[in-house]
Design a protein around this motif. Structure first.
Motif, PDB file in Angstrom:
ATOM      1  N   SER A 121      -1.013   5.792   5.205  1.00  0.00           N
ATOM      2  CA  SER A 121       0.443   6.475   4.989  1.00  0.00           C
ATOM      3  C   SER A 121       0.633   7.861   5.533  1.00  0.00           C
ATOM      4  CB  SER A 121       0.621   6.409   3.263  1.00  0.00           C
ATOM      5  OG  SER A 121       1.923   7.094   3.189  1.00  0.00           O
ATOM      6  N   ALA A 122      -0.443   8.815   5.442  1.00  0.00           N
ATOM      7  CA  ALA A 122      -0.182   9.984   6.224  1.00  0.00           C
ATOM      8  C   ALA A 122       0.210   9.832   7.745  1.00  0.00           C
ATOM      9  CB  ALA A 122      -1.399  11.013   6.001  1.00  0.00           C
ATOM     10  N   ARG A 123      -0.710   9.070   8.193  1.00  0.00           N
ATOM     11  CA  ARG A 123      -0.430   8.673   9.703  1.00  0.00           C
ATOM     12  C   ARG A 123       1.081   7.970  10.220  1.00  0.00           C
ATOM     13  NH1 ARG A 123      -5.809   6.584   9.130  1.00  0.00           N
ATOM     14  NH2 ARG A 123      -7.318   8.198   9.964  1.00  0.00           N
ATOM     15  N   ALA A 124       1.280   7.295   9.319  1.00  0.00           N
ATOM     16  CA  ALA A 124       2.550   6.572   9.397  1.00  0.00           C
ATOM     17  C   ALA A 124       3.801   7.786   9.239  1.00  0.00           C
ATOM     18  CB  ALA A 124       2.885   5.466   8.062  1.00  0.00           C
ATOM     19  N   HIS A 125       3.550   8.857   8.694  1.00  0.00           N
ATOM     20  CA  HIS A 125       4.558   9.876   8.596  1.00  0.00           C
ATOM     21  C   HIS A 125       4.004  11.102   9.388  1.00  0.00           C
ATOM     22  CE1 HIS A 125       5.170   7.502   4.948  1.00  0.00           C
ATOM     23  NE2 HIS A 125       6.488   7.919   5.125  1.00  0.00           N
ATOM     24  N   GLY A 126       3.358  10.789  10.365  1.00  0.00           N
ATOM     25  CA  GLY A 126       3.005  11.763  11.512  1.00  0.00           C
ATOM     26  C   GLY A 126       2.027  12.871  11.091  1.00  0.00           C
ATOM     27  N   ILE A 127       1.181  12.483   9.949  1.00  0.00           N
ATOM     28  CA  ILE A 127       0.056  13.550   9.539  1.00  0.00           C
ATOM     29  C   ILE A 127      -1.352  13.042  10.098  1.00  0.00           C
ATOM     30  CG2 ILE A 127      -1.063  14.605   7.392  1.00  0.00           C
ATOM     31  CD1 ILE A 127       1.912  14.006   6.151  1.00  0.00           C
ATOM     32  N   PRO A 181      -4.691  12.973   9.023  1.00  0.00           N
ATOM     33  CA  PRO A 181      -5.410  13.088   7.850  1.00  0.00           C
ATOM     34  C   PRO A 181      -6.762  13.994   8.168  1.00  0.00           C
ATOM     35  CG  PRO A 181      -5.035  10.821   8.170  1.00  0.00           C
ATOM     36  CD  PRO A 181      -4.763  11.442   9.227  1.00  0.00           C
ATOM     37  N   ASP A 182      -7.244  13.930   9.159  1.00  0.00           N
ATOM     38  CA  ASP A 182      -8.647  14.638   9.550  1.00  0.00           C
ATOM     39  C   ASP A 182      -8.343  16.231   9.336  1.00  0.00           C
ATOM     40  OD1 ASP A 182     -10.122  12.301   9.764  1.00  0.00           O
ATOM     41  OD2 ASP A 182      -9.635  12.302  11.749  1.00  0.00           O
ATOM     42  N   THR A 183      -7.091  16.505   9.584  1.00  0.00           N
ATOM     43  CA  THR A 183      -6.810  18.082   9.854  1.00  0.00           C
ATOM     44  C   THR A 183      -5.782  18.490   8.587  1.00  0.00           C
ATOM     45  OG1 THR A 183      -4.907  17.708  11.312  1.00  0.00           O
ATOM     46  CG2 THR A 183      -7.064  18.027  12.189  1.00  0.00           C
ATOM     47  N   ALA A 184      -5.490  17.749   7.706  1.00  0.00           N
ATOM     48  CA  ALA A 184      -4.508  17.842   6.636  1.00  0.00           C
ATOM     49  C   ALA A 184      -5.174  18.882   5.800  1.00  0.00           C
ATOM     50  CB  ALA A 184      -4.239  16.717   5.737  1.00  0.00           C
ATOM     51  N   THR A 185      -4.297  20.025   5.314  1.00  0.00           N
ATOM     52  CA  THR A 185      -4.630  20.926   4.468  1.00  0.00           C
ATOM     53  C   THR A 185      -3.593  21.018   3.378  1.00  0.00           C
ATOM     54  OG1 THR A 185      -3.313  22.514   5.519  1.00  0.00           O
ATOM     55  CG2 THR A 185      -5.426  22.310   6.276  1.00  0.00           C
ATOM     56  N   TRP A 186      -3.955  21.542   2.295  1.00  0.00           N
ATOM     57  CA  TRP A 186      -3.331  21.921   1.075  1.00  0.00           C
ATOM     58  C   TRP A 186      -2.194  22.634   1.122  1.00  0.00           C
ATOM     59  CZ3 TRP A 186      -4.232  19.077  -3.467  1.00  0.00           C
ATOM     60  CH2 TRP A 186      -3.618  19.504  -4.602  1.00  0.00           C
ATOM     61  N   GLU A 187      -1.030  22.105   1.562  1.00  0.00           N
ATOM     62  CA  GLU A 187       0.149  22.987   1.862  1.00  0.00           C
ATOM     63  C   GLU A 187       1.321  21.961   1.390  1.00  0.00           C
ATOM     64  OE1 GLU A 187       1.526  23.099   6.088  1.00  0.00           O
ATOM     65  OE2 GLU A 187      -0.632  22.653   6.251  1.00  0.00           O
ATOM     66  N   ALA A 239       0.873  -1.182   0.082  1.00  0.00           N
ATOM     67  CA  ALA A 239      -0.001   0.134   0.087  1.00  0.00           C
ATOM     68  C   ALA A 239       0.979   1.198   0.190  1.00  0.00           C
ATOM     69  CB  ALA A 239      -0.873   0.112   1.227  1.00  0.00           C
ATOM     70  N   GLU A 240       1.804   1.414   0.691  1.00  0.00           N
ATOM     71  CA  GLU A 240       2.945   2.560   0.764  1.00  0.00           C
ATOM     72  C   GLU A 240       3.570   2.763  -0.765  1.00  0.00           C
ATOM     73  OE1 GLU A 240       4.546   5.591   2.704  1.00  0.00           O
ATOM     74  OE2 GLU A 240       2.888   4.481   3.324  1.00  0.00           O
ATOM     75  N   ARG A 241       3.859   1.530  -1.326  1.00  0.00           N
ATOM     76  CA  ARG A 241       4.419   1.910  -2.570  1.00  0.00           C
ATOM     77  C   ARG A 241       3.352   2.178  -3.444  1.00  0.00           C
ATOM     78  NH1 ARG A 241       6.995  -2.916  -1.025  1.00  0.00           N
ATOM     79  NH2 ARG A 241       5.603  -4.422  -2.206  1.00  0.00           N
ATOM     80  N   LEU A 242       2.145   1.890  -3.544  1.00  0.00           N
ATOM     81  CA  LEU A 242       1.109   2.575  -4.204  1.00  0.00           C
ATOM     82  C   LEU A 242       0.828   4.089  -3.911  1.00  0.00           C
ATOM     83  CD1 LEU A 242      -1.573  -0.381  -4.263  1.00  0.00           C
ATOM     84  CD2 LEU A 242      -0.222   0.207  -6.315  1.00  0.00           C
ATOM     85  N   VAL A 243       0.961   4.267  -2.671  1.00  0.00           N
ATOM     86  CA  VAL A 243       0.694   5.865  -2.525  1.00  0.00           C
ATOM     87  C   VAL A 243       1.996   6.562  -2.763  1.00  0.00           C
ATOM     88  CG1 VAL A 243       0.756   7.344  -0.353  1.00  0.00           C
ATOM     89  CG2 VAL A 243      -0.766   5.197  -0.497  1.00  0.00           C
ATOM     90  N   ARG A 271      -8.283   6.121  -0.629  1.00  0.00           N
ATOM     91  CA  ARG A 271      -8.435   7.363   0.498  1.00  0.00           C
ATOM     92  C   ARG A 271      -7.833   6.822   1.768  1.00  0.00           C
ATOM     93  NH1 ARG A 271     -12.851  11.288   3.038  1.00  0.00           N
ATOM     94  NH2 ARG A 271     -11.376  12.166   4.563  1.00  0.00           N
ATOM     95  N   ARG A 272      -8.311   5.494   2.140  1.00  0.00           N
ATOM     96  CA  ARG A 272      -7.756   4.664   3.388  1.00  0.00           C
ATOM     97  C   ARG A 272      -6.293   4.407   3.289  1.00  0.00           C
ATOM     98  NH1 ARG A 272     -12.614   1.735   2.492  1.00  0.00           N
ATOM     99  NH2 ARG A 272     -11.594   0.068   2.115  1.00  0.00           N
ATOM    100  N   LEU A 273      -5.776   4.111   2.065  1.00  0.00           N
ATOM    101  CA  LEU A 273      -4.429   3.804   1.871  1.00  0.00           C
ATOM    102  C   LEU A 273      -3.632   4.958   2.090  1.00  0.00           C
ATOM    103  CD1 LEU A 273      -5.518   1.175   0.655  1.00  0.00           C
ATOM    104  CD2 LEU A 273      -3.497   1.359  -1.149  1.00  0.00           C
ATOM    105  N   VAL A 274      -4.132   6.010   1.468  1.00  0.00           N
ATOM    106  CA  VAL A 274      -3.393   7.497   1.657  1.00  0.00           C
ATOM    107  C   VAL A 274      -3.553   7.912   3.024  1.00  0.00           C
ATOM    108  CG1 VAL A 274      -3.512   9.950   0.903  1.00  0.00           C
ATOM    109  CG2 VAL A 274      -3.896   8.104  -0.725  1.00  0.00           C
TER     110      VAL A 274
END
Length: 85
Positions: free
Chosen positions: A71-77, A79-85, A14-18, A65-68
């Motif tokens: 992956s975000a959580r695994a990198h300290g992000i 997803p519920d509060t992520a913004t376009w930056e 999944a990480e490779r796909l993301v 979306r679940r994959l993304v």
């Protein structure tokens, strides 16, 4: 194919796909992980995007979306509060 094969969020495949998804889009514009979360959210919630992806395979938009998000959580992000930056 990956969805049908049971690729689960958070796993190495999944990480490779993301990462591949981010690389493809980054060929057109800079794409951070936070921005990718926003795209994944839009793929699922925007009727046009959702129809496109779910037209390829029912449930594809939500699955990706679940994959993304995983992956975000695994990198300290968060997803519920992520913004376009």
């Amino acid at each position: 194919e990956a969805m049908d094969a049971g690729v689960a969020p958070g796993g190495p495949e999944a990480e490779r796909l993301v990462d591949r998804h981010r690389d493809v889009f980054a060929a057109y514009f800079p794409l951070t992980r936070r921005m990718q979360v926003c795209l994944g959210r839009r793929f699922e919630t925007d009727p046009g995007f959702a129809a496109h992806y779910d037209g390829i395979r029912p449930g594809l938009a939500a699955w990706f979306r679940r994959l993304v998000d995983a992956s975000a959580r695994a990198h300290g992000i968060d997803p519920d509060t992520a913004t376009w930056e």
